[in-house]
Write an enzyme that holds these catalytic residues in place. Sequence first.
Site, PDB file in Angstrom:
ATOM      1  N   GLU A 263       0.882  -1.167   0.000  1.00 35.44           N
ATOM      2  CA  GLU A 263       0.000   0.000   0.000  1.00 35.44           C
ATOM      3  C   GLU A 263       0.913   1.209   0.000  1.00 35.44           C
ATOM      4  O   GLU A 263       1.651   1.449   0.956  1.00 35.44           O
ATOM      5  CB  GLU A 263      -0.906  -0.042   1.245  1.00 35.44           C
ATOM      6  CG  GLU A 263      -2.042   0.962   1.195  1.00 35.44           C
ATOM      7  CD  GLU A 263      -1.666   2.249   1.891  1.00 35.44           C
ATOM      8  OE1 GLU A 263      -1.191   3.170   1.185  1.00 35.44           O
ATOM      9  OE2 GLU A 263      -1.826   2.338   3.107  1.00 35.44           O
ATOM     10  N   CYS A 300      -2.504   7.858   4.812  1.00 37.22           N
ATOM     11  CA  CYS A 300      -2.476   7.493   3.401  1.00 37.22           C
ATOM     12  C   CYS A 300      -3.779   7.862   2.693  1.00 37.22           C
ATOM     13  O   CYS A 300      -3.816   7.926   1.468  1.00 37.22           O
ATOM     14  CB  CYS A 300      -2.185   6.001   3.244  1.00 37.22           C
ATOM     15  SG  CYS A 300      -3.121   4.956   4.358  1.00 37.22           S
TER      16      CYS A 300
END
Length: 505
Positions: A263, A300
Amino acid sequence: MSYEPHGRHLIAGEWVAGAATFESRPATGAPSVFAQGSAALVAAAAEAAEAAVWSYGFAPRETRAAFLEAIAEEIEARGPALTETAGAETGLPAARLEGERGRTTGQLRLFAAHIRAGDYLDRRLDPALPERAPLPRPEIRLMQRPVGPVAIFGASNFPLAFSVAGGDTASALAAGCPVVVKAHEAHPATSEIVAGAIDAARARLGLDAGVFSMVHGGAHEVGAALVQHPAIKAVGFTGSLGGGRALFDLCAARPEPIPFFGELGAVNPMFFLPGAAATRGAALGAAWAGSLTMGVGQFCTNPGIAVIRADLAGPVLAGATEALAKVGAQVMLTEGIAAAYRAGRDRIAAAPGVRAALSSMCQAREGSPNLFVVSGADWRANADLGHEVFGPLALLITVESDAEMVEIAKSFAGQLTATLHLEAEDTALAGRLMPVLERMAGRVLANGFPTGVEVCDAMVHGGPYPASTNFGATSVGTMAIRRFLRPVCYQNLPEALLPEDLRGL
């Protein structure tokens, strides 16, 4: 409850020192010395993990569920020490860390309940058809099985929920895969406490010591050695695009390539549609500022870019600017992250066609908000504007028409999230955007903000590259367990040789 770190690695139940060391760089307090990782330590941990597969990987689901629950209990027992230690290392406030601890233990218990239910096994049975012409069909069954030892890289921005016992570790252990964690250098003492909690849970249940190991970092070679060790069969990673891509390439270049579930972050674009911008523009701008600066923008899912029609941009811009101006400089997770944030700010500020609506300066380990504006034409002319700046920096893209907004949406690379702010009269334009956003992102939101990722069955935290390296996977939610499983088909096997979970179907 103060904790004094001992600075050692956990290798298959033993705390191991090393000759090479590194110093932590806490936000407050004195640094501590930690043993630096090495290829030899990685090999010892990976080999112990492979040895543990034969017991843990084939253990009953109840054994794994009990392990996850025991880890949660052991983490909770260390709660005060974790809050104090993680706060000193990262600068994060106690309330944030306590909430993150609850998220960590909550997902461990969620995964325990999920594997007890058994649906994740995707069990299938095609009965034998001995009388079928022209050829009979054998009995065929299918079930998901663990892939083997998994390497996990702790994240800098979540010292608990995406680190040593975070979602990647929890999902791998739930799947039946022993885990080797590379602890993040931003919070080594916190990692040490959590590793101790996992090992205590393992010892309580009498599991093989190789089921979990943790190696401190301190050198880039440690990560490379981990993903290249032949015993490792999959990797979970949360971090930067550059670091993640380098590890991904190493996984692909192995003699036996393995999946890399990375990720890598995103800019998480939002689209302020005309009806919403006209009726509540200032409020939307202020709410955007709140989401943008939460945790100093170190998420994020931080919504770093928004798109709006130029004739409706004024109230949104005013609301965001006013709210951001009230936010002062705050401590960031590491000096390196703060330096990268300042470099990103300078890169955006110097780009052609970009103007500053709010500009701030910060030093050392601090970050403060910045807001820039650019036209759709200048955005399309400069691909660098779409690169993530990790921190509280916002870019507002102004377009001349609804059609241009759709075209701008098509210009984004893969994202973790994409958000529509809309009213009922915006439904037609939203309908045109939806196919674009579905192809772009793993999660599409309406009238909300993407910071805050619910841990539940339906959550997807992933997306097309570069948001993640595997668009079919998620690192949050119960579907995350599937990353570390593979299907095995059983044809005409006697009942006694079938896995217990496939018998009696």
